[in-house]
Design an enzyme around this catalytic site. Structure first.
Site, PDB file in Angstrom:
ATOM      1  N   ASP A  11       0.753  -1.307   0.148  1.00 22.49           N
ATOM      2  CA  ASP A  11       0.049  -0.099   0.043  1.00 22.49           C
ATOM      3  C   ASP A  11       1.023   1.167  -0.020  1.00 22.49           C
ATOM      4  OD1 ASP A  11      -2.352   1.787   0.540  1.00 22.49           O
ATOM      5  OD2 ASP A  11      -1.472   2.046   2.777  1.00 22.49           O
ATOM      6  N   LYS A 173      -7.819  -5.319  -3.226  1.00 17.63           N
ATOM      7  CA  LYS A 173      -6.768  -5.301  -3.659  1.00 17.63           C
ATOM      8  C   LYS A 173      -6.248  -6.766  -3.566  1.00 17.63           C
ATOM      9  CE  LYS A 173      -5.117  -1.031  -1.579  1.00 17.63           C
ATOM     10  NZ  LYS A 173      -4.121  -0.276  -0.675  1.00 17.63           N
ATOM     11  N   ASP A 196      -2.378  -0.255   5.862  1.00 13.98           N
ATOM     12  CA  ASP A 196      -2.858   0.311   7.135  1.00 13.98           C
ATOM     13  C   ASP A 196      -4.407   0.574   7.285  1.00 13.98           C
ATOM     14  OD1 ASP A 196      -2.638   2.287   5.174  1.00 13.98           O
ATOM     15  OD2 ASP A 196      -2.948   3.607   6.576  1.00 13.98           O
ATOM     16  N   SER A 197      -5.220   0.197   6.215  1.00 15.65           N
ATOM     17  CA  SER A 197      -6.611   0.512   6.236  1.00 15.65           C
ATOM     18  C   SER A 197      -7.610  -0.536   5.812  1.00 15.65           C
ATOM     19  CB  SER A 197      -6.773   1.772   5.210  1.00 15.65           C
ATOM     20  OG  SER A 197      -6.128   2.940   6.021  1.00 15.65           O
TER      21      SER A 197
END
Length: 258
Positions: A11, A173, A196-197
């Site tokens: 990411d 993703k 991170d999300s």
């Protein structure tokens, strides 16, 4: 000695990039070491290819890329492999919901990014990849989420706690990484995915080794195999050093003992 993990899917915002939108020299150094060891380094981002390209060039990547949360997979930085478009009718409805709540919104099309400030109303004349909302009001965010879920046909994630990001159902993703694996002749078990999300969650769950940044949302940390330093403290360098190249060295050591 070939690495156990052959693909590092990164990411960008909040992960590869620090809060100044930069890749630190230490992180660049360790990415180069991974590439020198035969590891494919792949960007896996919610950004468009245009927004990612300066960093692709900085790192000298020529691998496949996952853009717009998986709505685009690129065979190389210069060659589009697959594009998944949003239903125009759903984009219309999502825009209507944004107007109903007066919330900030943006929408990625093939030709650019449009938001409340530059919206020209030409929904049917464009090919759409992603829609997003941003609000600091948790009640409005919850109401948006409920309405979006009622619409159906949508993959709903976020790239920060204050936003919602929407792709076509089944496009994320993880689906992008699966296609990249096919292009490279790899298995998902050979992938390290870092993020991170919520838009990183499926990739972290479905890859061979999932890593959450120290600044990740709590649910992402809970689902990850490991948590590393934050994006401001070279977490990616830690991933490569500890979980990819250390494994290469260990396997080389075992091989030399035989």
């Amino acid at each position: 000695m070939i690495a156990k993990y052959r693909l590092l899917a990164l990411d960008m915002d909040g992960t590869l990039l620090n809060d100044e939108q930069q890749i630190t020299p230490k992180t660049v150094e360790w990415i180069k070491k991974a590439m020198d060891a035969g590891v494919h380094v792949c960007l896996s981002t919610g950004r468009t290819s245009r927004g990612a390209m300066p960093y692709v060039e900085q790192l000298g990547l020529d691998t496949p890329m996952i853009m717009v949360n998986g709505s685009e997979v690129w065979r190389t930085p210069d060659e589009l492999y697959r594009r998944s478009l949003m239903d125009v009718a759903l984009v219309k409805k999502m825009h209507e919901i944004a107007e109903e709540y007066g919330t900030w919104f943006w929408a990625c099309s093939v030709d650019g990014v449009y938001n409340r400030e530059n919206w020209d109303g030409d929904i049917e004349g464009r090919e759409w990849l992603k829609f997003g909302y941003s609000t600091e009001d948790p009640d409005i965010r919850h109401k948006l989420l409920m309405q979006l879920q009622d619409l159906g046909g949508l993959e709903i994630t976020n790239s920060s706690p204050s936003n919602l990001e929407i792709n076509p159902l089944g496009i994320n993703k993880a689906s992008g990484i699966r296609e990249v694996c096919k292009l490279l002749g790899l298995e998902m078990s050979q992938v390290v995915a870092v993020g991170d999300s919520l838009n990183d969650l499926a990739a972290i769950q479905q890859s061979g080794f999932g890593v959450a940044m120290g600044n990740a949302q709590e649910v992402v940390k809970q689902e990850a195999d490991a948590v590393v330093a934050t994006n401001n403290n070279d977490g990616i360098a830690e991933v490569i050093q500890k979980y990819i190249l250390a494994e290469v060295e260990a396997r080389a050591g075992r091989a030399s003992e035989k």
